[in-house]
Design an enzyme around this catalytic site. Structure first.
Site, PDB file in Angstrom:
ATOM      1  CE  LYS A  70      -4.021   2.091   0.766  1.00 15.04           C
ATOM      2  NZ  LYS A  70      -3.691   2.951  -0.400  1.00 15.04           N
ATOM      3  CE  LYS A  94       3.973   7.049   6.113  1.00 17.20           C
ATOM      4  NZ  LYS A  94       3.608   8.048   5.069  1.00 17.20           N
ATOM      5  CE  LYS A 106       5.091   7.701  -1.291  1.00 15.79           C
ATOM      6  NZ  LYS A 106       4.302   7.788  -0.093  1.00 15.79           N
ATOM      7  CB  THR A 190      -2.288  13.211   6.063  1.00 14.52           C
ATOM      8  OG1 THR A 190      -2.591  12.231   5.061  1.00 14.52           O
ATOM      9  CG2 THR A 190      -0.808  13.173   6.380  1.00 14.52           C
ATOM     10  CG  ASN A 221      -4.592  16.912   0.829  1.00  9.66           C
ATOM     11  OD1 ASN A 221      -5.712  17.404   0.899  1.00  9.66           O
ATOM     12  ND2 ASN A 221      -4.307  15.721   1.319  1.00  9.66           N
ATOM     13  CB  SER A 348      -5.620   4.773   2.520  1.00  2.00           C
ATOM     14  OG  SER A 348      -5.453   5.887   1.694  1.00  2.00           O
TER      15      SER A 348
HETATM   16  N1  GLU Z   1       0.891   8.993   0.216  1.00  2.00           N
HETATM   17  C1  GLU Z   1       0.427   8.889   1.562  1.00  2.00           C
HETATM   18  C2  GLU Z   1       1.569   8.512   2.490  1.00  2.00           C
HETATM   19  O1  GLU Z   1       2.719   8.753   2.212  1.00  2.00           O
HETATM   20  C3  GLU Z   1      -0.805   8.011   1.691  1.00  2.00           C
HETATM   21  C4  GLU Z   1      -0.647   6.589   1.261  1.00  2.00           C
HETATM   22  C5  GLU Z   1      -1.961   5.825   1.245  1.00  2.00           C
HETATM   23  O2  GLU Z   1      -2.980   6.377   1.608  1.00  2.00           O
HETATM   24  O3  GLU Z   1      -1.899   4.666   0.842  1.00  2.00           O
HETATM   25  O4  GLU Z   1       1.353   8.042   3.581  1.00  2.00           O
END
Ligand code: GLU
Length: 414
Positions: A70, A94, A106, A190, A221, A348
């Site tokens: 993810k 994370k 990513k 976030t 954002n 998410s």
């Molecule tokens: N891009 C965001 C992060 O770095 C969200 C990733 C997601 O929601 O999967 O945490």
């Protein structure tokens, strides 16, 4: 001496240190220092003037011991392969810190979205997901927004994927608009998560977020919602920076007015009592500093002058390792990115759960569940921080790597 700033080296150093602190077998580091899969794709897009441009992008799937991978997709002209790998590693940790049943991934596409028309942006987004379609999916790897990608882009990507598959797959991507299966509360998640952990940390440090002075770097954002939510919580947001400048007012900025100003002028520069440089902004007398822009913003020179009591890393990797040492020595508490900005991926996860069960929650339910997860993760990391007398960053990595190492062991990877 110039500090090495390849983020992949940085995250590998972090992993190595923590594996050592946890006394893990060396093979754990070998397993975690590379992604399990790394895809590089190139694809053509017809531009508005009739010409064809070839784009290059990456998707790094770091580790899937805890579940499907993810993580967001970033559109940025400076995207490079090692950065995408590093960002995918941070996603693994994370998700593990938050106890989400995911590994990390990513994506990154080399593109400057500011140079594209809406139509070109749509064709680029569709082209990228078409190229990645064999590797992603609700049970495999679930993308989401990151820098310069939006809910609209998620909707186009889902639509393109659905066309390939021939049926709807709302769980293949998160951060979608509400009307096409997005979750209430995702866009601000976030920042809301960051506020929850900052509030908990402030309590531990003996102050209340109410009345605290906050400085935010970034007005995209994450920074934008952080400004709104911190102000709603009763803090005084005294400075907000974007790439072009920094609006400052010692009495607190009017966030709504600043949003309107930015819409009109394209930047926050010129709003408020003064326009500060980046160095001046980071050196402000304040209680909470929220870097919400991008990697490697807090360098050793900047770290020496920080006056905040607490730093909540809403961006990924905003502090260089040398700067981190200085900040720790100076006794400033840092809530690391893999904790402080994990609210986004947490909601998410909620979005994906709602998509898979086809039953949708209210915004209050989402926010309440987010609060439970963030406070729990904060307490877990705090306990590790106290038990081993390590920084919150090391404590978060120790919490996360311990979980991933256990999963890999149980799966028989080592
Ligand atoms: N891009 C965001 C992060 O770095 C969200 C990733 C997601 O929601 O999967 O945490």
């Amino acid at each position: 001496m110039e500090e090495k700033l390849n983020v992949l080296d940085i995250v590998r150093d972090q992993i190595k240190t923590v594996c050592g602190k946890l006394g893990l077998e060396p093979v754990v580091y070998e397993l975690l220092k590379e992604p399990v899969r790394f895809h590089e794709v190139t694809f053509p897009v017809r531009m508005d003037d009739g010409s064809i441009r070839v784009f290059k992008g990456y998707r790094s799937q770091h580790n899937d011991a805890m579940g499907p991978t993810k993580g967001g997709i970033r559109f940025h002209p400076d995207v490079y392969a090692d950065e995408v790998k590093a960002l995918s590693m941070w996603m693994t940790f994370k998700c593990a810190t938050l106890g989400l049943p995911y590994g990390g991934a990513k994506g990154g596409l080399i593109v400057n979205t500011k140079e594209l028309s809406q139509g070109e942006l749509e064709r680029v987004s569709r082209g990228f997901i078409r190229a990645l379609a064999p590797y992603v999916g609700p049970e495999k790897d679930i993308p989401a927004p990151d820098m310069y990608t939006t809910p609209q882009i998620m909707a186009w990507m889902m639509d393109e994927y659905d066309k390939i598959k021939g049926y709807p797959n709302p769980g293949m991507i998160t951060g979608k608009p509400i009307a096409v299966g997005g979750s209430l509360g995702r866009s601000s998640a976030t920042s809301r998560g960051c506020l929850f952990v900052a509030r908990e940390a402030a309590r531990k440090l003996g102050f209340d977020v109410k009345g605290a002075r906050v400085v935010i770097q970034g007005f995209g954002n994450v920074g934008g919602f952080a400004a709104e939510l911190f102000a709603e919580a009763g803090t005084k947001v005294i400075a907000i920076a974007d790439t072009k400048g920094c609006a400052y007012d010692a009495d607190g900025l009017d966030i709504k007015a600043l949003e309107a100003y930015k819409k009109e002028h394209g930047s926050v520069a010129g709003f408020g009592a003064a326009n500060l440089s980046k160095e001046e902004m980071f050196a402000l007398e304040c209680d909470i500093l929220v870097p919400a822009a991008m990697e490697n913003q807090i360098t050793p020179e900047i770290a020496k002058n920080i006056k905040a009591k607490l730093i909540a890393e809403a961006a990924n990797g905003p502090t260089t390792p040398e700067a981190d040492k200085i900040i720790n020595e100076r006794g400033i508490l840092v809530l690391p990115d893999i904790l402080a900005n994990a609210g986004g991926v947490t909601v998410s996860y909620f979005e994906w759960v709602q998509n898979l069960q086809n039953y949708y929650w209210t915004e209050e339910e989402v926010n309440a569940k987010l609060e439970v997860k963030m406070v729990q993760a904060f307490n877990d990391v705090w306990a590790m921080h106290e038990k081993y007398n390590v920084s919150m960053r090391d404590a978060a990595y120790m919490t996360a790597i311990d979980k991933v190492a256990r999963a890999m062991k149980l799966r028989g990877w080592y």
